[in-house]
Design a protein around this motif. Structure first.
Motif, PDB file in Angstrom:
ATOM      1  N   LYS A  76      23.033  33.431 -20.100  1.00 13.98           N
ATOM      2  CA  LYS A  76      22.870  33.859 -21.493  1.00 13.98           C
ATOM      3  C   LYS A  76      22.229  32.767 -22.336  1.00 13.98           C
ATOM      4  CE  LYS A  76      26.536  37.348 -21.699  1.00 13.98           C
ATOM      5  NZ  LYS A  76      27.802  37.778 -22.365  1.00 13.98           N
ATOM      6  N   LEU A  77      22.622  31.521 -22.092  1.00 15.46           N
ATOM      7  CA  LEU A  77      22.012  30.418 -22.820  1.00 15.46           C
ATOM      8  C   LEU A  77      20.543  30.261 -22.429  1.00 15.46           C
ATOM      9  CD1 LEU A  77      24.818  27.693 -22.787  1.00 15.46           C
ATOM     10  CD2 LEU A  77      23.998  29.013 -24.750  1.00 15.46           C
ATOM     11  N   ALA A  78      20.247  30.465 -21.141  1.00 16.41           N
ATOM     12  CA  ALA A  78      18.858  30.385 -20.687  1.00 16.41           C
ATOM     13  C   ALA A  78      18.013  31.450 -21.378  1.00 16.41           C
ATOM     14  CB  ALA A  78      18.785  30.542 -19.172  1.00 16.41           C
ATOM     15  N   ASP A  79      18.565  32.651 -21.514  1.00 15.52           N
ATOM     16  CA  ASP A  79      17.863  33.725 -22.226  1.00 15.52           C
ATOM     17  C   ASP A  79      17.648  33.362 -23.687  1.00 15.52           C
ATOM     18  OD1 ASP A  79      17.422  35.625 -20.227  1.00 15.52           O
ATOM     19  OD2 ASP A  79      19.438  36.436 -20.400  1.00 15.52           O
ATOM     20  N   GLU A  80      18.722  32.879 -24.321  1.00 20.04           N
ATOM     21  CA  GLU A  80      18.658  32.570 -25.748  1.00 20.04           C
ATOM     22  C   GLU A  80      17.658  31.470 -26.064  1.00 20.04           C
ATOM     23  OE1 GLU A  80      21.599  30.910 -29.312  1.00 20.04           O
ATOM     24  OE2 GLU A  80      22.462  31.726 -27.463  1.00 20.04           O
ATOM     25  N   PHE A  81      17.636  30.436 -25.219  1.00 20.38           N
ATOM     26  CA  PHE A  81      16.789  29.277 -25.503  1.00 20.38           C
ATOM     27  C   PHE A  81      15.454  29.300 -24.758  1.00 20.38           C
ATOM     28  CE2 PHE A  81      21.064  27.712 -26.573  1.00 20.38           C
ATOM     29  CZ  PHE A  81      20.821  27.215 -27.842  1.00 20.38           C
ATOM     30  N   GLY A  82      15.246  30.303 -23.912  1.00 18.07           N
ATOM     31  CA  GLY A  82      13.975  30.404 -23.204  1.00 18.07           C
ATOM     32  C   GLY A  82      13.765  29.298 -22.196  1.00 18.07           C
ATOM     33  N   VAL A  83      14.788  29.039 -21.387  1.00 18.78           N
ATOM     34  CA  VAL A  83      14.757  27.941 -20.417  1.00 18.78           C
ATOM     35  C   VAL A  83      14.816  28.493 -18.994  1.00 18.78           C
ATOM     36  CG1 VAL A  83      16.015  25.931 -19.554  1.00 18.78           C
ATOM     37  CG2 VAL A  83      15.837  26.334 -22.016  1.00 18.78           C
ATOM     38  N   ILE A  84      13.931  28.021 -18.136  1.00 19.52           N
ATOM     39  CA  ILE A  84      14.017  28.340 -16.709  1.00 19.52           C
ATOM     40  C   ILE A  84      15.178  27.551 -16.119  1.00 19.52           C
ATOM     41  CG2 ILE A  84      12.848  28.184 -14.478  1.00 19.52           C
ATOM     42  CD1 ILE A  84      10.187  28.483 -15.980  1.00 19.52           C
ATOM     43  N   LEU A  85      16.019  28.213 -15.341  1.00 22.97           N
ATOM     44  CA  LEU A  85      17.231  27.613 -14.794  1.00 22.97           C
ATOM     45  C   LEU A  85      17.146  27.551 -13.270  1.00 22.97           C
ATOM     46  CD1 LEU A  85      20.154  26.622 -15.457  1.00 22.97           C
ATOM     47  CD2 LEU A  85      20.871  29.008 -15.229  1.00 22.97           C
ATOM     48  N   LEU A  86      17.167  26.353 -12.726  1.00 21.51           N
ATOM     49  CA  LEU A  86      17.122  26.141 -11.277  1.00 21.51           C
ATOM     50  C   LEU A  86      18.450  25.547 -10.841  1.00 21.51           C
ATOM     51  CD1 LEU A  86      15.660  25.974  -8.528  1.00 21.51           C
ATOM     52  CD2 LEU A  86      14.688  23.785  -9.285  1.00 21.51           C
ATOM     53  N   VAL A  87      19.172  26.266  -9.960  1.00 23.70           N
ATOM     54  CA  VAL A  87      20.520  25.845  -9.554  1.00 23.70           C
ATOM     55  C   VAL A  87      20.597  25.794  -8.028  1.00 23.70           C
ATOM     56  CG1 VAL A  87      22.991  26.196  -9.888  1.00 23.70           C
ATOM     57  CG2 VAL A  87      21.382  27.088 -11.580  1.00 23.70           C
ATOM     58  N   PRO A  88      20.368  24.640  -7.428  1.00 24.06           N
ATOM     59  CA  PRO A  88      20.460  24.522  -5.970  1.00 24.06           C
ATOM     60  C   PRO A  88      21.898  24.328  -5.510  1.00 24.06           C
ATOM     61  CG  PRO A  88      19.837  22.425  -6.905  1.00 24.06           C
ATOM     62  CD  PRO A  88      19.952  23.380  -8.068  1.00 24.06           C
ATOM     63  N   ASP A  89      22.165  24.686  -4.263  1.00 21.57           N
ATOM     64  CA  ASP A  89      23.429  24.349  -3.622  1.00 21.57           C
ATOM     65  C   ASP A  89      23.305  22.973  -2.976  1.00 21.57           C
ATOM     66  OD1 ASP A  89      24.889  26.738  -4.095  1.00 21.57           O
ATOM     67  OD2 ASP A  89      23.851  27.735  -2.443  1.00 21.57           O
ATOM     68  N   SER A  90      24.368  22.188  -3.030  1.00 22.42           N
ATOM     69  CA  SER A  90      24.391  20.937  -2.269  1.00 22.42           C
ATOM     70  C   SER A  90      24.428  21.275  -0.788  1.00 22.42           C
ATOM     71  CB  SER A  90      25.610  20.098  -2.659  1.00 22.42           C
ATOM     72  OG  SER A  90      26.808  20.805  -2.404  1.00 22.42           O
ATOM     73  N   ARG A  91      23.955  20.352   0.047  1.00 16.29           N
ATOM     74  CA  ARG A  91      23.937  20.601   1.489  1.00 16.29           C
ATOM     75  C   ARG A  91      25.359  20.621   2.062  1.00 16.29           C
ATOM     76  NH1 ARG A  91      20.805  23.507   2.079  1.00 16.29           N
ATOM     77  NH2 ARG A  91      21.200  23.676  -0.141  1.00 16.29           N
ATOM     78  N   GLY A  92      26.250  19.809   1.491  1.00 22.34           N
ATOM     79  CA  GLY A  92      27.645  19.779   1.924  1.00 22.34           C
ATOM     80  C   GLY A  92      28.552  20.218   0.800  1.00 22.34           C
ATOM     81  N   ALA A  93      29.812  19.790   0.864  1.00 24.18           N
ATOM     82  CA  ALA A  93      30.771  20.186  -0.166  1.00 24.18           C
ATOM     83  C   ALA A  93      30.432  19.585  -1.519  1.00 24.18           C
ATOM     84  CB  ALA A  93      32.179  19.777   0.243  1.00 24.18           C
ATOM     85  N   THR A  94      29.750  18.423  -1.512  1.00 24.07           N
ATOM     86  CA  THR A  94      29.286  17.813  -2.751  1.00 24.07           C
ATOM     87  C   THR A  94      27.971  17.095  -2.469  1.00 24.07           C
ATOM     88  OG1 THR A  94      29.957  16.504  -4.690  1.00 24.07           O
ATOM     89  CG2 THR A  94      30.568  15.626  -2.499  1.00 24.07           C
ATOM     90  N   TRP A  95      27.462  16.354  -3.437  1.00 18.96           N
ATOM     91  CA  TRP A  95      26.109  15.804  -3.336  1.00 18.96           C
ATOM     92  C   TRP A  95      26.062  14.553  -2.479  1.00 18.96           C
ATOM     93  CZ3 TRP A  95      22.874  19.337  -4.932  1.00 18.96           C
ATOM     94  CH2 TRP A  95      23.364  20.304  -5.823  1.00 18.96           C
ATOM     95  N   ASP A  96      24.929  14.343  -1.808  1.00 17.58           N
ATOM     96  CA  ASP A  96      24.825  13.345  -0.742  1.00 17.58           C
ATOM     97  C   ASP A  96      25.238  11.931  -1.151  1.00 17.58           C
ATOM     98  OD1 ASP A  96      22.539  12.786  -2.286  1.00 17.58           O
ATOM     99  OD2 ASP A  96      21.129  13.544  -0.784  1.00 17.58           O
ATOM    100  N   VAL A  97      24.810  11.459  -2.333  1.00 19.16           N
ATOM    101  CA  VAL A  97      25.089  10.075  -2.698  1.00 19.16           C
ATOM    102  C   VAL A  97      26.590   9.814  -2.821  1.00 19.16           C
ATOM    103  CG1 VAL A  97      25.035  10.294  -5.237  1.00 19.16           C
ATOM    104  CG2 VAL A  97      24.230   8.189  -4.140  1.00 19.16           C
ATOM    105  N   ILE A  98      27.367  10.845  -3.108  1.00 21.32           N
ATOM    106  CA  ILE A  98      28.813  10.697  -3.239  1.00 21.32           C
ATOM    107  C   ILE A  98      29.450  10.525  -1.869  1.00 21.32           C
ATOM    108  CG2 ILE A  98      30.912  11.898  -4.033  1.00 21.32           C
ATOM    109  CD1 ILE A  98      28.961  13.198  -6.163  1.00 21.32           C
ATOM    110  N   GLY A  99      28.799  11.042  -0.827  1.00 19.41           N
ATOM    111  CA  GLY A  99      29.323  10.906   0.519  1.00 19.41           C
ATOM    112  C   GLY A  99      28.790   9.706   1.272  1.00 19.41           C
ATOM    113  N   GLY A 100      27.820   8.961   0.703  1.00 20.78           N
ATOM    114  CA  GLY A 100      27.354   7.793   1.439  1.00 20.78           C
ATOM    115  C   GLY A 100      25.956   7.342   1.130  1.00 20.78           C
ATOM    116  N   GLY A 101      25.083   8.190   0.586  1.00 17.28           N
ATOM    117  CA  GLY A 101      23.732   7.741   0.267  1.00 17.28           C
ATOM    118  C   GLY A 101      22.790   8.901   0.067  1.00 17.28           C
ATOM    119  N   TYR A 102      21.660   8.628  -0.578  1.00 21.84           N
ATOM    120  CA  TYR A 102      20.662   9.660  -0.813  1.00 21.84           C
ATOM    121  C   TYR A 102      20.063  10.150   0.504  1.00 21.84           C
ATOM    122  CZ  TYR A 102      20.654   8.454  -5.784  1.00 21.84           C
ATOM    123  OH  TYR A 102      21.008   8.240  -7.080  1.00 21.84           O
ATOM    124  N   GLY A 103      19.707  11.428   0.542  1.00 23.24           N
ATOM    125  CA  GLY A 103      19.112  11.966   1.760  1.00 23.24           C
ATOM    126  C   GLY A 103      18.839  13.453   1.673  1.00 23.24           C
TER     127      GLY A 103
END
Length: 264
Positions: free
Chosen positions: A111-138
């Motif tokens: 709804k906010l994307a509609d209101e403000f005219g913003v393209i919204l890109l929402v990827p899934d992390s490869r694991g349960a959370t993002w890579d750098v939190i588990g050990g490093g970028y990748g």
């Protein structure tokens, strides 16, 4: 490395008065939800994104759709139907918290994307959370780069309004990627972050940070109240908003962040 050890490292660095720093977190073994502010490591070029807006004339499909980059954990793209054809639009890359997904994150912001005219890109992390939190970028950096390249290739995106945002672990990752890729991201929206683990510094994105004063997951005193002053000392322009509440994003904070993104 245990959560207690990670917390101790972060507070030790901050207590020593070291300036806002940059380095990869490879080998630290950060655990999701660990409360710390700044993490230092070996400097390097990891975490860099290569995709850039430009070339697409618009006219891509509108509405909500799967990215179609992977079968198991993929992601979603939402393009408001009211966007002016051929006119470059702002883009927000939004990163979910630990254990989250695009499926649960995108609908909250549509709804906010509609209101403000913003393209919204929402990827899934490869694991349960993002890579750098588990050990490093990748793997997450590579996947996000592919998702951005696909989006930039199909939709006209305003290069002056490209933001990365996130909640909790996603907020920590957004700050880390945003600072590392400040020559792509003009703005960073961090809702209740725990730390910054930037691999390097490029550009100078504007930062929006919010945090609940009763957050028991990532306590405000050892997280945003340390991150924000250090970011300002480093020269970043920061919009900081505290609110009475826990580990969440109140609707008025989300709205305020989008308003700030389009005006700052």
């Amino acid at each position: 490395m245990t959560r207690r050890r990670v917390l101790g490292l972060g507070l030790g660095v901050l207590g020593a008065g070291v300036a806002f720093g940059f380095g990869s977190s490879a080998g630290t073994g950060l655990t999701g939800g660990g409360a710390m502010a700044i993490l230092f490591g070996d400097a390097g070029s990891k975490g860099r994104l290569t995709a850039r807006p430009g070339g697409a004339k618009g006219g891509g499909a509108t509405g909500l759709r799967q990215l179609g980059l992977e079968a198991r954990r993929d992601g979603l793209l939402y393009v408001p139907a009211a966007l002016a054809a051929g006119r470059p639009a702002p883009l927000l890359l939004m990163l979910h918290g630990a254990g989250g997904s695009a499926e649960h994150t995108a609908p909250v912001l549509q709804k906010l994307a509609d209101e403000f005219g913003v393209i919204l890109l929402v990827p899934d992390s490869r694991g349960a959370t993002w890579d750098v939190i588990g050990g490093g970028y990748g793997p997450d950096v590579r996947y996000i780069d592919g998702a951005l390249a696909q989006t930039f290739g199909r939709h006209a995106v305003d290069a002056a309004r490209v933001a990365v945002g996130g909640f909790s672990d996603g907020a920590s990752y957004a700050l880390s990627l945003g600072i590392t890729n400040g020559d792509l991201f003009t703005h960073v929206l961090a809702f209740s972050p725990g730390f910054v683990a930037a691999a390097s510094k490029h550009g100078s994105p504007a930062l929006f940070v919010s945090h609940g004063t009763r957050d028991r997951v990532l306590p405000i005193d050892v997280c945003s109240r340390r991150i924000v002053p250090q970011a300002r000392r480093e020269g970043y322009r920061v919009e900081y908003r505290e609110f009475e509440g826990g580990h969440t994003v109140p609707p008025e904070i989300a709205r305020g962040a989008l308003e700030w993104f389009l005006k700052a």
